[in-house]
Scaffold this motif. Sequence first.
Motif, PDB file in Angstrom:
ATOM      1  N   ALA A  97     -79.891  68.306  -1.127  1.00  0.00           N
ATOM      2  CA  ALA A  97     -80.644  67.724  -0.004  1.00  0.00           C
ATOM      3  C   ALA A  97     -80.711  66.216  -0.187  1.00  0.00           C
ATOM      4  N   ALA A  99     -80.310  64.079   2.441  1.00  0.00           N
ATOM      5  CA  ALA A  99     -80.694  63.427   3.705  1.00  0.00           C
ATOM      6  C   ALA A  99     -82.083  62.816   3.608  1.00  0.00           C
ATOM      7  N   ARG A 129     -90.444  70.029  10.071  1.00  0.00           N
ATOM      8  CA  ARG A 129     -90.390  71.060   9.031  1.00  0.00           C
ATOM      9  C   ARG A 129     -89.626  70.534   7.836  1.00  0.00           C
ATOM     10  N   LYS A 161     -92.574  66.242  -6.910  1.00  0.00           N
ATOM     11  CA  LYS A 161     -91.820  66.934  -5.864  1.00  0.00           C
ATOM     12  C   LYS A 161     -90.983  68.069  -6.444  1.00  0.00           C
ATOM     13  N   LYS A 165     -91.974  71.600  -4.790  1.00  0.00           N
ATOM     14  CA  LYS A 165     -90.982  72.285  -3.954  1.00  0.00           C
ATOM     15  C   LYS A 165     -90.237  73.366  -4.723  1.00  0.00           C
TER      16      LYS A 165
HETATM   17  N1  CTP Z   1     -86.616  66.850   2.781  1.00  0.00           N
HETATM   18  C1  CTP Z   1     -86.183  67.829   3.661  1.00  0.00           C
HETATM   19  N2  CTP Z   1     -86.788  67.992   4.888  1.00  0.00           N
HETATM   20  C2  CTP Z   1     -87.828  67.194   5.246  1.00  0.00           C
HETATM   21  C3  CTP Z   1     -88.280  66.179   4.352  1.00  0.00           C
HETATM   22  C4  CTP Z   1     -87.657  66.037   3.136  1.00  0.00           C
HETATM   23  O1  CTP Z   1     -85.223  68.556   3.341  1.00  0.00           O
HETATM   24  N3  CTP Z   1     -88.396  67.395   6.438  1.00  0.00           N
HETATM   25  C5  CTP Z   1     -85.968  66.716   1.464  1.00  0.00           C
HETATM   26  C6  CTP Z   1     -85.182  65.439   1.282  1.00  0.00           C
HETATM   27  O2  CTP Z   1     -83.842  65.611   1.707  1.00  0.00           O
HETATM   28  C7  CTP Z   1     -85.286  65.217  -0.219  1.00  0.00           C
HETATM   29  C8  CTP Z   1     -86.634  65.815  -0.573  1.00  0.00           C
HETATM   30  O3  CTP Z   1     -86.981  66.696   0.487  1.00  0.00           O
HETATM   31  O4  CTP Z   1     -84.312  65.956  -0.929  1.00  0.00           O
HETATM   32  C9  CTP Z   1     -87.717  64.813  -0.776  1.00  0.00           C
HETATM   33  O5  CTP Z   1     -87.835  63.981   0.352  1.00  0.00           O
HETATM   34  P1  CTP Z   1     -88.872  62.795   0.331  1.00  0.00           P
HETATM   35  O6  CTP Z   1     -88.885  62.134   1.663  1.00  0.00           O
HETATM   36  O7  CTP Z   1     -88.650  61.951  -0.894  1.00  0.00           O
HETATM   37  O8  CTP Z   1     -90.243  63.571   0.074  1.00  0.00           O
HETATM   38  P2  CTP Z   1     -91.235  64.301   1.039  1.00  0.00           P
HETATM   39  O9  CTP Z   1     -91.408  65.685   0.501  1.00  0.00           O
HETATM   40  O10 CTP Z   1     -90.810  64.191   2.461  1.00  0.00           O
HETATM   41  O11 CTP Z   1     -92.596  63.506   0.809  1.00  0.00           O
HETATM   42  P3  CTP Z   1     -92.948  61.949   1.137  1.00  0.00           P
HETATM   43  O12 CTP Z   1     -91.948  61.441   2.143  1.00  0.00           O
HETATM   44  O13 CTP Z   1     -94.344  62.003   1.669  1.00  0.00           O
HETATM   45  O14 CTP Z   1     -92.857  61.199  -0.171  1.00  0.00           O
END
Ligand code: CTP
Length: 225
Positions: A97, A99, A129, A161, A165
């Motif tokens: 992941a 993106a 989501r 994270k 996750k």
């Molecule tokens: N990710 C995802 N779908 C989303 C948001 C995030 O698949 N809607 C995935 C990203 O591709 C990455 C990971 O989750 O591999 C962490 O994304 P990040 O933006 O760093 O963390 P978030 O969980 O979204 O938390 P925050 O932005 O609040 O730090």
Amino acid sequence: GSDTATAGRLSGKRVLVTAGPTFEDIDPVRFIGNRSSGKMGFALAAAARRHGAEVTLVAGPVALPTPVGVQRIDVRSAQQMHDAVMAAIDAQDLFIAAAAVADYAPVHTSSHKLKKSEASRSVELVRTRDILADVAARESRPFLLGFAAETDEVAAYARGKLQAKGLDLIAANRVGVAGSGFEADENSIELIWADGERRFGPAPKTRLAQELLDEVVEHMEKRSR
Ligand code: CTP
Ligand code: CA
């Protein structure tokens, strides 16, 4: 190891990669986006293909050529990326992941261009989501590599994270400083797992992707042994 020693290490394996930003439309001419270039995800997809994997790349709006031998699915929004990933997730061995998925999208997308009739306006946003978390929650799930782009306390937030996750690995990188992360060709990454971590770079994203993927494959092989 050398290229010949590692060639075909992923043959017979299926790898799904998300890459790039997502764009969340406000009206026909405006959207909310982010600075992700997609380069890291594309380089990882290319590296996985070179290792013999069958690779599917779900790409947000980026101007990058499709890596040779990779099946590319273009999407625009977080919801479209979610749908494309879920349609392809069965029988994947590794999900990367990479993106930068929008965390919020406008509640309404106007079909007409908004006019500047008011002195100020706000756009109501709703959480998207979490694609990676939804994949992680599946009963049968692939090996999971997430990314964490952070400006502060990079390793600590990334480790949070990884645990929250339920990932196997997370690649943390610092963004918002010149010469690394978004929009940069060079990058450095901290790869983090439950009981260890390893630093990669600074190096060009293509080389970093190769080295990172080699380490990911090591962890996958250890897991399946
Ligand atoms: N990710 C995802 N779908 C989303 C948001 C995030 O698949 N809607 C995935 C990203 O591709 C990455 C990971 O989750 O591999 C962490 O994304 P990040 O933006 O760093 O963390 P978030 O969980 O979204 O938390 P925050 O932005 O609040 O730090
Ligand atoms: Ca986020």
